[in-house]
Every structure is written in structure tokens, then in C-alpha cells.
Design a protein around this motif. Structure first.
Motif: not given
Length: 584
Positions: A1-3, A50-55, A105-111, A157-160
Motif C-alpha cells: 500500500m506504499r507509493k 513524496l507524500p504518504s498517507i497512514e493512520e 527524504e523518502l518517508p514511509d509510514a505505518d501506524g 508492521g514490525n518489518y522495515v
């Protein structure tokens, strides 16, 4: 679900490219309802990307980079987070990572977590740096990896995962952050080929790879995946005649873009394809015939929704595909390019690129059914009650289209008996009949009983109502014979003769004056029977009526006094009167 992340140089190259292609339209069963709002409004010379959306536990948020344009290009970028809900931004942006030297740069997010790459070079496009993990709830930042060449950290989750190594041997690294502090490091999960563009979901890590040693002039990318449960890697898309790039994954699904290649390795037909690893189902959901080389559609996926960008309208807009319904929708419609999309839940975030600024926008979307006709028929059933034999009674059935914004088309009105019974459709609109929104039409049904007792039929109405394509109206009635006094029956018979003669359905038989004389003689016989009935001489009246019946019964002897299509009914009426009188 990541860009998919592009270096700033690639974004600059892509912006402004125009391409002409063909795209097959999709027929929608639903309508897409959208609410768009602007997330960032930073003026030039600052740009967002480089936007990413999460909650997280608090709610939704968008994380993005912000950088300053300087005479030599772009200065170091910072990472910011903006809280959002379904209708707009909440509060002010929060600075997650800011360093005057490092290029973050290059951010990503999860929770609760955000990962990003902090490059050591002070300008965009460096390679040497660190993979960092920021926890939103505590504000703490941890360095996960620090090497000469690494980038593109992604988290679920717990994985990068991230890309690591020199340019000719880039590999995908996987780290379980729950093991931090234990001494366990990342694991290499890709093979010997050069790997890039990793993405991670709940089931799989996916990436693209190519082997430049085979043919440096014919770069063919393939898609591979790693199963987080089994620890096994496998091929996803390895078509030797296509360059398959920028994969993304959610649940059992993997999506990517594919470019068919000609003999020189030039991209030709550009497609977006998806694969369900569990079922093996593979679909092409977007297929564009065009020849430009530097075009990218960048698919992203979250559960049932896939989004991508395309310039079908002349500039880049965001499009959406629902896996479950196979529907395609256009999400945005703006004059500037919309790029670098990322979908999560019922929202998609993207970058609007104008000549003097790049801003982050978000669209909240939902689906509502397309307007569909809805038929209502009144009454739902039709009972004529008791109706005298051979008399007629009519009633109206009304067909309504009870929706405010869709036409109803009726293709057929029919009686289930085929019209062979005692019921007939006496007034029927021509078909196909289009009934507009909130409109109606009438059908007239007539009951003419030919025998005593109950009769039944149904009016079948066929339309394009998606829920009730066939509506049947039950029709019933009962044929009865009402006791009529003999004197009234005599009067009715005489009136019937007058009406039939005037309508030409009854006439005296014979030539010349004999025809009229015979008709008058028959009338006199019936009138005489009436007089005898009034006098109480029933036996004599029965004899008189018997003689009149023999003059109408259609038998050759004695000859009939009348002829015509009403003669048989006249005979029946005379005989019915004799029956009521108890004649032998």
C-alpha cells in the motif's frame, strides 16, 4: 500500500511530458463521490514531495518531504507530518526530521512509525546515509542502518525493508524492528540481480530487479516477491518481452506497471497488471498504447483499491480501480499535474505540480450506486369481483418509476394466458415504453366472463429495473348470472333484437318482404309470450317461447325467421328464459 519514490531529478524530468494514448472506458455500476482538500500551502521557494498517507491511534496523517530550491538545484529536505481527517487538515504540520546538513527524504509510514533515509550529502540525490525510524507517540528516532549506499526504506508492521549496496549489486534488506537491541541485523532477501523499488505489505515484500550484464542496451526489469510467512522468494512477473516495474502489494495482491518492449528495448504498450498470489488470478486493469519512453503510471494498492496516475486528459490525474467490482474511476480533474499518489483506506494523497510550486493534496472517496430505475405497480393485484356473464368491467393498472434521476424502460406487457381467457388488455402503451423519473403509465385490463365461476390470469410487466425485471399483477374475477324477472327478460330480449338489427348483426331471413315479415312475426311471438307471463299463463308462454326458439336455433327445420351473427345469442337468451320459467 506504499507509493513509489522517485528522486527529485526524475520528477523534474517527468513533469511536463505529454503523451497520446488509447484507453478503453469502463462501465460503472457505482458513482465515485470525492472530497478534495489541500494539505500543504508552503510558498516558493519551498516545495513538498513524496507524500504518504497512514493512520495511528490518534487518527489519520500525511507524511511528506519539504525542500528548498536553491540556485544549484534543491537543498536538503526535511520530513513533516500533517494530521488530517476525511474533510481537511487538523492543526499545523509537525516537523519529524530536520537537519541543516542531512538530506532527509523518502518517508514511509505505518501506524505509530515513520521511516526515512537521511542522506549525508546536502543536496537531493545523494546515496550515502542512514535509515531512520521515528516513533510518533514518543518522538524518539532510532538509526536502523548506516552505510555508504542505502535508500528507499519502507515499513509495514514490525518489518522495515530498504535498498542497500553499490549500484551494480543493489539488494533488498529486511529488518524486524521487534529485534532491535538484540544484536540481530537485517537479512538480504533479494537474489544476485540488481534490486530496487521495494514495497512491503502484510504478506509480501516486492521489488523490481534487472541484470545489466545480459544486455546493457536492453534493460528488462522483472518483479519478484518474498513471502514473510514462509521466508521464500518467488517470481511475480518475468516476461522477457516486457519491462515490469514499480510493484506494490496489499494482502494477497501484487500490482505493477509493465511496458512491452520492441526489439531495441523501447517501451511500447504500457499496462498496469495485478496478481492474486493465493488464487493465481492475473488481470490487466489498465492498458495504454503509446510510444513515449519516460512515462510512469506508479500504481499503489490498499486492500480492494488500486490508484495510479495517467495523462489521459492531457495532464496527469489520479485514477482508481476497485478489484472486487472491476470498476475504474477518475479521482481528480485539475489543470495541473497530479503525481506520486499513495492510497490508504478511503483516501488517496498525491502531489500537485505547478510551474512555481509543488503542494500535497488529499482526496477522500466513497462509492454510491449509480441511479437505477425502480418500478412500482399499483394495485399489486386486481380483483374484479362478481361480473355478470357476457358483460364487461375494466380497471387500470398504473406503472410508476419512483426514482428521481433515472429512466425506466418497459419492454413488454403480456397476460400469462396469452389473452385466450376472459381477461383482455384493452389499452396498452407501445413498447419499448420509457417512463421518466417520477413518471407513470397506465394499462387498462377488461374482464368479460364467458362462464359462471372464478377466473384468473396475471399481467406480466417486463422492465429494466435491476431488482424487479418482471412484475406480475394477479388478476381475478367471478362470472355470475343474476336472477332477472321473466318480464324483465322479455324486455331485454326485445331490446337486444332492436340493438342487433340497428347494428346490422341481426335481420329477418328470406327474400323481399318475407324477411321483414318473419322478423316482425318473431317479435310478435316474444311479445305474446310476455303477455302470457303477465297473465300467469306460464305453460302457454313456454309453448310460445318454444316456437320462437325453433325460429332462431339455426336448424334447417323449421326454417329460422332471423339470421346474422347475433342470432345464436338471441336463441340462447330465449332458451335461458324458458329455463328460468321451468318450461319442459
Amino acid at each position: 500500500m506504499r507509493k513509489k519514490d522517485f528522486p527529485m531529478q526524475a520528477v523534474s524530468l517527468i513533469v511536463g511530458l505529454m503523451v497520446v494514448y488509447l484507453w478503453g472506458a469502463t462501465v460503472h455500476a457505482d458513482q465515485l463521490v470525492t472530497t478534495e482538500f489541500q494539505v500543504t500551502t508552503t510558498p516558493n521557494p519551498f516545495f513538498e514531495s513524496l507524500p504518504s498517507i497512514e493512520e495511528d491511534a490518534t487518527g489519520g496523517y500525511v507524511v511528506y518531504t519539504q525542500f528548498e530550491q536553491i540556485p544549484t538545484g534543491f537543498g536538503p529536505a526535511n520530513i513533516l507530518m500533517q494530521r488530517i481527517d476525511d474533510s481537511g487538515i487538523i492543526g499545523s504540520p509537525i516537523l519529524i526530521a530536520s537537519d541543516e546538513v542531512l538530506d532527509e527524504e523518502l518517508p514511509d509510514a505505518d501506524g505509530d512509525f515513520i521511516v526515512y533515509t537521511a542522506f549525508e550529502e546536502p543536496t537531493v540525490g545523494g546515496l550515502s546515509g542512514r535509515i531512520k525510524l521515528h516513533q510518533i507517540s514518543t518522538g524518539e528516532t532510532t538509526i536502523l542502518r548506516e552505510l555508504a549506499t542505502l535508500r528507499e526504506a519502507r515499513i509495514h508492521g514490525n518489518y522495515v525493508v530498504w535498498v542497500e549496496g553499490p549500484a551494480d549489486s543493489l539488494a533488498i534488506q529486511l529488518l524486524d524492528i521487534s529485534t532491535l537491541g538484540t544484536g540481530l541485523g537485517p537479512t538480504t532477501i533479494s537474489g544476485s540481480h540488481v534490486a530496487s523499488s521495494p514495497e512491503i505489505g502484510s504478506r509480501f515484500v516486492v521489488w523490481e530487479e534487472f541484470d545489466a550484464s545480459v544486455d546493457p542496451q536492453h534493460i528488462q526489469h522483472n518483479i519478484r516477491a518474498y513471502d514473510l510467512v514462509t521466508g521464500l522468494d518467488f517470481d511475480v512477473a518475468v516476461d522477457p518481452n516486457a519491462s515490469e516495474r514499480f510493484p506494490c502489494t496489499s494482502g494477497p495482491w501484487i500490482v505493477w506497471q509493465a511496458h512491452d518492449l520492441d526489439q531495441e528495448g523501447t517501451p511500447q504498450n504500457r499496462k498496469i497488471e495485478i496478481l492474486n498470489v493465493d488464487t493465481g488470478e492475473r488481470r490487466t486493469i489498465h492498458n495504454i498504447l503509446q510510444l513515449e519512453e519516460f512515462i510512469s503510471f506508479v500504481p499503489t494498492i490498499d486492500k480492494d483499491i488500486i490508484t495510479w496516475e495517467s495523462n489521459v486528459t492531457g495532464n496527469y490525474e489520479i485514477y482508481l480501480y476497485r478489484i472486487s467490482t472491476r470498476e475504474t474511476f477518475q479521482v481528480t480533474n485539475r489543470s495541473n499535474d497530479q503525481r506520486l499518489n499513495n492510497v490508504f483506506g478511503n483516501q488517496v494523497v498525491y502531489l500537485e505540480i505547478s510551474t512555481d510550486n509543488w503542494d500535497v493534496f488529499t482526496t477522500t472517496f466513497s462509492f454510491v450506486p449509480d441511479a437505477q430505475p425502480d418500478i412500482e405497480v399499483a394495485p399489486p393485484s386486481l380483483n374484479f369481483g362478481n361480473v355478470e356473464l357476457f358483460s364487461s368491467q375494466s380497471a387500470i393498472v398504473t406503472i410508476q418509476n419512483v426514482v428521481p434521476d433515472a429512466d425506466l424502460t418497459v419492454s413488454d406487457f403480456a397476460l400469462s394466458s396469452g389473452g385466450t381467457g376472459d381477461f383482455t388488455l384493452t389499452t396498452v402503451p407501445a413498447t419499448p415504453l420509457v417512463i421518466p423519473a417520477n413518471g407513470s403509465a397506465d394499462v387498462e385490463v377488461t374482464f368479460t366472463p364467458s362462464s359462471e365461476g372464478a377466473a384468473a390470469d396475471s399481467l406480466d410487466i417486463t422492465s429494466d429495473d435491476p431488482d424487479e425485471s418482471l412484475v406480475s399483477v394477479a388478476i381475478s374475477g367471478t362470472g355470475i348470472v343474476t336472477e332477472v324477472p321473466p318480464e324483465e327478460q322479455i324486455a331485454n330480449i326485445l331490446e337486444f333484437i332492436d340493438t342487433a338489427v340497428s347494428e346490422g348483426t341481426l335481420a329477418g331471413s328470406g327474400n323481399g318482404n318475407s324477411a321483414e315479415n318473419r322478423l316482425n312475426a318473431l317479435i310478435n311471438m316474444i311479445e305474446a309470450a310476455g303477455d302470457l307471463i303477465e297473465q300467469g299463463q306460464i305453460v302457454e308462454a313456454c309453448d310460445q317461447l318454444a316456437s320462437a326458439y325453433k325460429k332462431t336455433d339455426g336448424l334447417p327445420k323449421p326454417p329460422d325467421f332471423v339470421e346474422g351473427e347475433s342470432a345464436a345469442e338471441l336463441a340462447t337468451r330465449i332458451q335461458d328464459l324458458r329455463t328460468d320459467l321451468g318450461c319442459e
